[in-house]
Design a protein around this motif. Structure first.
Motif, short mmCIF file in Angstrom:
data_model
loop_
_atom_site.label_atom_id
_atom_site.label_comp_id
_atom_site.label_asym_id
_atom_site.label_seq_id
_atom_site.Cartn_x
_atom_site.Cartn_y
_atom_site.Cartn_z
N ALA A 66 -2.96 -1.29 4.05
CA ALA A 66 -1.92 -1.47 2.83
C ALA A 66 -2.00 -0.34 2.07
CB ALA A 66 -1.85 -3.15 2.11
N VAL A 67 -3.70 -0.51 1.42
CA VAL A 67 -3.48 1.26 0.26
C VAL A 67 -3.37 2.05 1.45
CG1 VAL A 67 -5.35 2.05 -1.57
CG2 VAL A 67 -4.87 -0.82 -0.93
N SER A 68 -3.45 2.57 1.43
CA SER A 68 -3.10 3.70 2.55
C SER A 68 -2.37 4.09 2.98
CB SER A 68 -4.53 3.96 4.41
OG SER A 68 -4.10 4.91 4.88
N MET A 69 -1.32 3.45 3.13
CA MET A 69 0.39 3.58 3.62
C MET A 69 0.47 4.28 2.65
SD MET A 69 3.37 1.97 2.91
CE MET A 69 3.23 0.22 3.34
N ILE A 70 0.35 3.09 1.03
CA ILE A 70 1.07 3.13 -0.58
C ILE A 70 0.20 5.19 -0.13
CG2 ILE A 70 1.17 3.17 -2.34
CD1 ILE A 70 0.88 0.02 -1.53
N GLU A 71 -0.78 5.46 -0.29
CA GLU A 71 -1.56 6.26 -0.41
C GLU A 71 -0.74 7.51 -0.09
OE1 GLU A 71 -5.85 6.59 0.22
OE2 GLU A 71 -6.22 5.48 -2.27
N SER A 72 0.04 7.46 1.04
CA SER A 72 -0.22 8.13 2.62
C SER A 72 1.75 9.13 1.53
CB SER A 72 0.20 8.06 3.48
OG SER A 72 1.19 6.96 3.64
N GLN A 73 2.27 8.12 0.51
CA GLN A 73 3.69 8.17 0.27
C GLN A 73 3.44 9.27 -0.83
OE1 GLN A 73 6.28 7.51 1.82
NE2 GLN A 73 4.69 7.55 3.26
N ARG A 74 2.21 9.40 -1.72
CA ARG A 74 2.19 10.25 -3.19
C ARG A 74 3.03 11.74 -3.08
NH1 ARG A 74 -4.55 9.82 -3.88
NH2 ARG A 74 -3.88 10.48 -1.73
N THR A 75 3.23 12.68 -1.87
CA THR A 75 3.74 13.34 -1.97
C THR A 75 5.05 13.62 -2.05
OG1 THR A 75 2.02 14.38 -0.72
CG2 THR A 75 4.17 15.53 -0.95
N ARG A 76 6.00 12.10 -0.87
CA ARG A 76 6.94 11.87 -1.14
C ARG A 76 7.81 11.60 -2.31
NH1 ARG A 76 8.52 8.77 3.90
NH2 ARG A 76 10.44 8.98 3.39
N VAL A 77 6.54 10.37 -2.87
CA VAL A 77 7.31 9.86 -4.21
C VAL A 77 7.74 11.22 -5.72
CG1 VAL A 77 6.25 8.63 -5.99
CG2 VAL A 77 6.25 7.58 -3.68
N ARG A 78 6.65 12.18 -5.30
CA ARG A 78 6.22 13.23 -6.44
C ARG A 78 7.84 14.22 -5.34
NH1 ARG A 78 5.34 18.24 -6.68
NH2 ARG A 78 4.99 19.40 -8.74
N SER A 101 -2.64 4.82 -6.35
CA SER A 101 -2.78 5.89 -5.98
C SER A 101 -1.56 6.74 -6.28
CB SER A 101 -3.52 5.11 -4.85
OG SER A 101 -1.70 5.21 -4.47
N MET A 102 -0.53 5.88 -7.33
CA MET A 102 0.63 7.04 -7.64
C MET A 102 -0.34 7.38 -9.65
SD MET A 102 2.64 7.11 -5.49
CE MET A 102 3.17 6.77 -3.90
N LEU A 103 -1.09 6.72 -10.02
CA LEU A 103 -2.24 8.09 -11.14
C LEU A 103 -1.97 8.98 -10.86
CD1 LEU A 103 -4.89 4.86 -12.06
CD2 LEU A 103 -3.16 5.30 -13.65
N ASP A 104 -2.16 8.86 -9.82
CA ASP A 104 -2.57 10.88 -9.65
C ASP A 104 -1.10 12.04 -9.73
OD1 ASP A 104 -5.23 10.77 -9.23
OD2 ASP A 104 -5.20 10.83 -7.00
N VAL A 105 -0.35 11.18 -8.69
CA VAL A 105 1.17 12.06 -9.44
C VAL A 105 1.99 12.40 -10.41
CG1 VAL A 105 3.07 11.78 -8.49
CG2 VAL A 105 1.74 10.82 -7.03
N ALA A 106 1.06 10.90 -11.37
CA ALA A 106 1.59 10.90 -12.56
C ALA A 106 1.11 11.89 -13.37
CB ALA A 106 0.75 9.74 -13.90
N GLU A 107 -0.30 11.83 -13.07
CA GLU A 107 -0.73 12.92 -13.74
C GLU A 107 -0.37 14.49 -13.82
OE1 GLU A 107 -5.51 14.08 -14.44
OE2 GLU A 107 -5.18 12.48 -13.24
N GLU A 108 -0.03 15.27 -12.18
CA GLU A 108 0.27 15.58 -11.58
C GLU A 108 1.54 16.64 -12.60
OE1 GLU A 108 0.81 16.59 -7.77
OE2 GLU A 108 -1.65 15.49 -7.43
N LEU A 109 2.79 15.55 -12.71
CA LEU A 109 4.05 15.44 -13.23
C LEU A 109 3.74 15.53 -15.50
CD1 LEU A 109 5.67 13.60 -11.18
CD2 LEU A 109 6.22 15.45 -10.63
N GLY A 110 2.46 15.33 -15.64
CA GLY A 110 2.31 15.64 -17.05
C GLY A 110 2.32 14.12 -17.84
N VAL A 111 2.50 12.77 -17.13
CA VAL A 111 2.92 11.46 -17.61
C VAL A 111 2.44 10.97 -18.16
CG1 VAL A 111 6.10 12.03 -17.67
CG2 VAL A 111 4.50 10.62 -15.47
N PRO A 112 2.24 9.74 -18.89
CA PRO A 112 1.54 8.78 -18.36
C PRO A 112 1.97 8.00 -17.74
CG PRO A 112 2.97 8.20 -20.55
CD PRO A 112 3.25 9.59 -19.88
#
Length: 453
Positions: A66-78, A101-112
């Motif tokens: 379940a966690v891996s499936m969510i992590e795999s969507q980080r690029t698509r979410v961004r 795992s989406m903490l990394d996406v938020a950091e890339e986008l510069g938001v908390p």
């Protein structure tokens, strides 16, 4: 999450929320799709749903998959968020507790990033403290749970927690590792919105405010009390159930319901039936068949409950009881004839029971429900105990005598009812203007709005 989004946009006239729903082939069932459709229909113009479809990895254990499936969507979410909000300022992420795992996406986008924690404040404090004990002292939760004498002191609880009521997930290496990993990730967020009310868990909320953990916003109760659970098809039986309740005396009916995953097998069903008949109390019993295909298979309704009940039970109790499958739980708890609730102690069910002022009897099944049972019986004193340490995976049979004692205590001891009524009044006032949760929501919106200043 949709109900939280509605509260936020109601409090801020220019706030727009995009709610991302990630499903996989194993989770995209007809019920899930139907429920997502109902959420979309219930959303406001400033709350939209963005659906993404992931893929299962059959080589991984269930929790990791379940966690891996969510992590795999980080690029698509961004990419989806950048495309979806080309003209709006992205203010931040509010993450489900399993989506860190989406903490990394938020950091890339510069938001908390903020976290939405759907359980209570005491359990959040427990989650942080147990992770610290594990990382710094090598604490073994499974060993503590097996000890009959183990008692653990936690900052958010007044009384020591018996090892036997440690959450079920901590007793399995895979899930325990995932829990500790999530707790570490929680600490990286800027704040945590907790589905609780300060007045209900004042000791735990105050304890969290004195730590170095992220800021906590008690914003509950976040409940959907109007439309019910539309992941199940409504039927004419729902109306018949309410009509039956209309005919019962006030506070005379004990309600048994064990959540969307709660179901028992034949021997336990017969013990429950014997306890209900022996107690002499009126009852409404949501009885469902255990799912096939593993411990997390969803229960289904019986075509005919007579196949599992003791012979003649329905005839003997026809004047005082009703047995059915899925029920509209919130509508039932709201009814004046309900006098007590035998529950699995899921946090949503707990908040619903508190909202309607219905005292509880605890029969936890899995997840953090054993912890919740302890909180309700020992800390808040608004529930009586059938069991606090029951675990559905054990398939232990609770005897009719034990359950009958619990039902009698629930329905005949008035002390808890008065205490529950007091909490109900406090919880109902929390989201009104000037209430504690309303003020906490306003504080959160203010903090998000000032993030770029």
């Amino acid at each position: 999450m949709v109900e939280l989004a509605k509260l936020l946009v109601h409090r801020h006239s220019t706030l727009v929320i995009s709610l991302v729903i990630i499903t996989s082939p194993s989770t995209a069932t007809a019920a899930v799709t139907r429920y997502a459709d109902s959420l979309a229909a219930a959303a406001t113009p400033r709350v939209s749903l963005l659906r993404l479809r992931g893929e299962d990895d059959p080589s991984l254990p269930a929790g990791n998959a379940a966690v891996s499936m969510i992590e795999s969507q980080r690029t698509r979410v961004r990419e989806a968020l950048l495309e979806f909000t080309p003209t709006a300022r992205l203010a931040g992420f509010v993450l489900d507790m399993f989506c860190t795992s989406m903490l990394d996406v938020a950091e890339e986008l510069g938001v908390p990033s903020y976290l939405f924690f759907p359980s209570g404040a005491a359990f959040l404090g427990f989650t942080f403290h147990i992770q610290t004990l594990h990382d710094e002292e090598g604490f073994d939760a499974a060993a503590a749970a097996e000890s009959t004498e183990a008692e653990l002191v936690f900052p958010g609880l007044v009384r020591p927690l018996p090892g036997k009521v440690l959450p079920s997930g901590l007793l399995h290496e895979e899930w325990a590792a995932a829990s500790y990993r999530m707790a570490r990730d929680f600490r990286k967020s800027k704040g945590i919105l907790v589905n609780t009310v300060k007045e209900l868990e004042s000791y735990a909320v105050d304890s969290l405010s004195r730590t170095e953990n992220p800021k906590v916003y008690p914003v509950g109760p976040i409940l959907n009390l109007k439309s019910g659970d539309t992941s199940f098809e409504s039927s004419g039986e729902d109306d018949e159930t309410i009509e039956w309740l209309d005919q019962q005396p006030e506070s005379s009916v004990v309600f048994l319901c064990f959540g969307s995953m709660g179901a028992f097998r034949g021997e336990q069903v017969r013990e429950i039936a014997s306890a209900l008949e022996g107690s002499g109390h009126r009852f409404l019993w949501s009885l469902r068949r255990p799912g096939e295909g593993g411990p997390w298979a969803s229960p289904t309704d019986y075509e005919d409950v007579r196949e599992v009940l003791p012979e003649g039970f329905l005839d003997r109790t026809a004047e005082v009881g009703r047995v059915m499958g899925w029920v509209p739980q919130a509508a039932v708890l709201a009814h004046k004839s309900i006098g007590g609730f035998v529950s699995h102690c899921g946090w949503n069910s707990t908040l619903e029971s508190v909202w309607f002022g219905v005292p509880m009897a605890t029969w936890p099944m899995y997840a953090e429900q054993q912890f919740n049972a302890f909180l309700l019986v020992e800390e808040l004193e608004i529930a009586t105990e059938v069991r606090m340490d029951y675990r559905s995976e054990s398939e232990e049979v609770v005897s009719a005598e034990e359950l009958e004692r619990g039902i009698r205590s629930l329905m005949e001891d008035c002390s808890r009812k008065g205490r529950m009524k007091g909490f109900s009044d406090l919880v109902r006032g929390a989201l009104t203007d000037g209430g504690s949760s309303s003020s906490s929501i306003a504080e959160f919106i203010g903090d998000v709005s000032n993030n770029d200043l």
